[in-house]
Write an enzyme that holds these catalytic residues in place. Structure first.
Site, mmCIF file in Angstrom:
data_model
loop_
_atom_site.group_PDB
_atom_site.id
_atom_site.type_symbol
_atom_site.label_atom_id
_atom_site.label_comp_id
_atom_site.label_asym_id
_atom_site.label_seq_id
_atom_site.Cartn_x
_atom_site.Cartn_y
_atom_site.Cartn_z
ATOM 1 N N GLU A 198 -10.566 -0.648 0.518
ATOM 2 C CA GLU A 198 -12.012 -0.559 0.406
ATOM 3 C C GLU A 198 -12.165 0.082 -1.278
ATOM 4 O O GLU A 198 -13.588 0.199 -1.259
ATOM 5 C CB GLU A 198 -12.360 1.279 0.878
ATOM 6 C CG GLU A 198 -12.414 0.460 2.621
ATOM 7 C CD GLU A 198 -10.504 0.825 2.817
ATOM 8 O OE1 GLU A 198 -10.868 -0.154 4.433
ATOM 9 O OE2 GLU A 198 -9.683 1.579 2.857
ATOM 10 N N HIS B 131 1.926 -5.975 5.362
ATOM 11 C CA HIS B 131 0.857 -5.713 4.949
ATOM 12 C C HIS B 131 1.243 -4.492 3.447
ATOM 13 O O HIS B 131 -0.662 -5.089 3.031
ATOM 14 C CB HIS B 131 0.688 -4.209 5.948
ATOM 15 C CG HIS B 131 -0.536 -3.454 5.633
ATOM 16 N ND1 HIS B 131 -0.233 -2.096 5.324
ATOM 17 C CD2 HIS B 131 -1.696 -3.519 6.079
ATOM 18 C CE1 HIS B 131 -2.420 -1.543 5.374
ATOM 19 N NE2 HIS B 131 -2.711 -2.435 6.000
ATOM 20 N N ALA C 186 -2.624 3.638 -4.312
ATOM 21 C CA ALA C 186 -0.535 3.635 -3.995
ATOM 22 C C ALA C 186 -0.952 2.854 -2.587
ATOM 23 O O ALA C 186 -0.655 3.232 -1.563
ATOM 24 C CB ALA C 186 -0.731 4.824 -3.434
ATOM 25 N N VAL C 187 -0.195 1.612 -2.953
ATOM 26 C CA VAL C 187 0.343 1.034 -1.906
ATOM 27 C C VAL C 187 2.039 0.515 -1.775
ATOM 28 O O VAL C 187 2.771 0.386 -2.992
ATOM 29 C CB VAL C 187 -0.378 -0.320 -1.972
ATOM 30 C CG1 VAL C 187 0.144 -1.638 -0.509
ATOM 31 C CG2 VAL C 187 -1.992 -0.666 -2.452
ATOM 32 N N ILE C 188 2.544 1.236 -0.851
ATOM 33 C CA ILE C 188 4.391 1.392 -1.032
ATOM 34 C C ILE C 188 4.450 0.214 0.175
ATOM 35 O O ILE C 188 4.007 0.892 1.429
ATOM 36 C CB ILE C 188 3.982 3.150 -0.747
ATOM 37 C CG1 ILE C 188 3.825 3.630 -1.561
ATOM 38 C CG2 ILE C 188 6.146 3.037 -0.268
ATOM 39 C CD1 ILE C 188 3.893 5.668 -1.328
ATOM 40 N N THR D 108 6.696 -4.761 6.922
ATOM 41 C CA THR D 108 5.874 -5.869 7.555
ATOM 42 C C THR D 108 5.006 -6.316 6.235
ATOM 43 O O THR D 108 5.075 -5.488 5.042
ATOM 44 C CB THR D 108 4.624 -4.959 8.291
ATOM 45 O OG1 THR D 108 3.283 -4.303 7.730
ATOM 46 C CG2 THR D 108 5.467 -4.179 9.358
#
Length: 156
Positions: A60, A90, A82-84, A88
């Site tokens: 977003e 994703h 923060a993308v951890i 998967t």
């Protein structure tokens, strides 16, 4: 004209900055936000000239940055998330699409957007990059100041 940008201009005294923060992994993104706010203050951006907008997650960030850039009123935008990595695909989708979207917004609008979205293998790496010794939110805020000043100089 000479060289421009060889030495970063980090004087934020007359800048207005928007910060867009993802709530997903909020324990990490709050730390990034704190680092960004401290860096902006350290470089002379008045607290009253900083607007913070929270969004659900990193996907977003681009649409919110676009709305802010199109509305005008901010010299630069700092995008924090923060993308951890999980189990998967994703992780890859969110990391790539949020970065690509933010890049597209700045190219389409001319408003600089500093990418402060962590992409880490685990929570420990995210915490290490959002802490007091190494805070990517603070680094993104400094990049936003530098780019706002450089673009002002280029555009006259």
């Amino acid at each position: 004209m000479g060289e421009k940008g060889a030495t970063p201009d980090l004087d934020g005294g007359d800048l207005r900055i928007a910060i867009v923060v993802a709530r997903f992994n909020e324990d990490v993104t709050r730390r990034l936000l704190k680092g960004a706010q401290e860096a902006l203050q350290r470089h002379g951006v008045a607290e009253s000239e900083v607007d913070v907008f929270w969004v659900p997650g990193s996907l977003e960030l681009p649409v919110t940055a676009l709305a802010l850039a199109e509305k005008g009123g901010h010299d630069a935008i700092v995008a924090l998330g923060a993308v951890i990595r999980g189990e998967t695909f994703h992780f890859e989708v969110v990391a790539m699409q949020s970065a690509q979207g933010l890049m597209q917004v700045q190219l389409d609008t001319g408003v600089p957007i500093a990418l402060g979205v962590l992409t880490t293998e685990d929570r420990d790496q995210a915490l290490a990059r959002s802490g007091p010794k190494s805070n990517k939110g603070g680094e993104a805020a400094e990049a936003a100041i530098e780019m706002a000043n450089l673009l002002r100089e280029i555009q006259g």
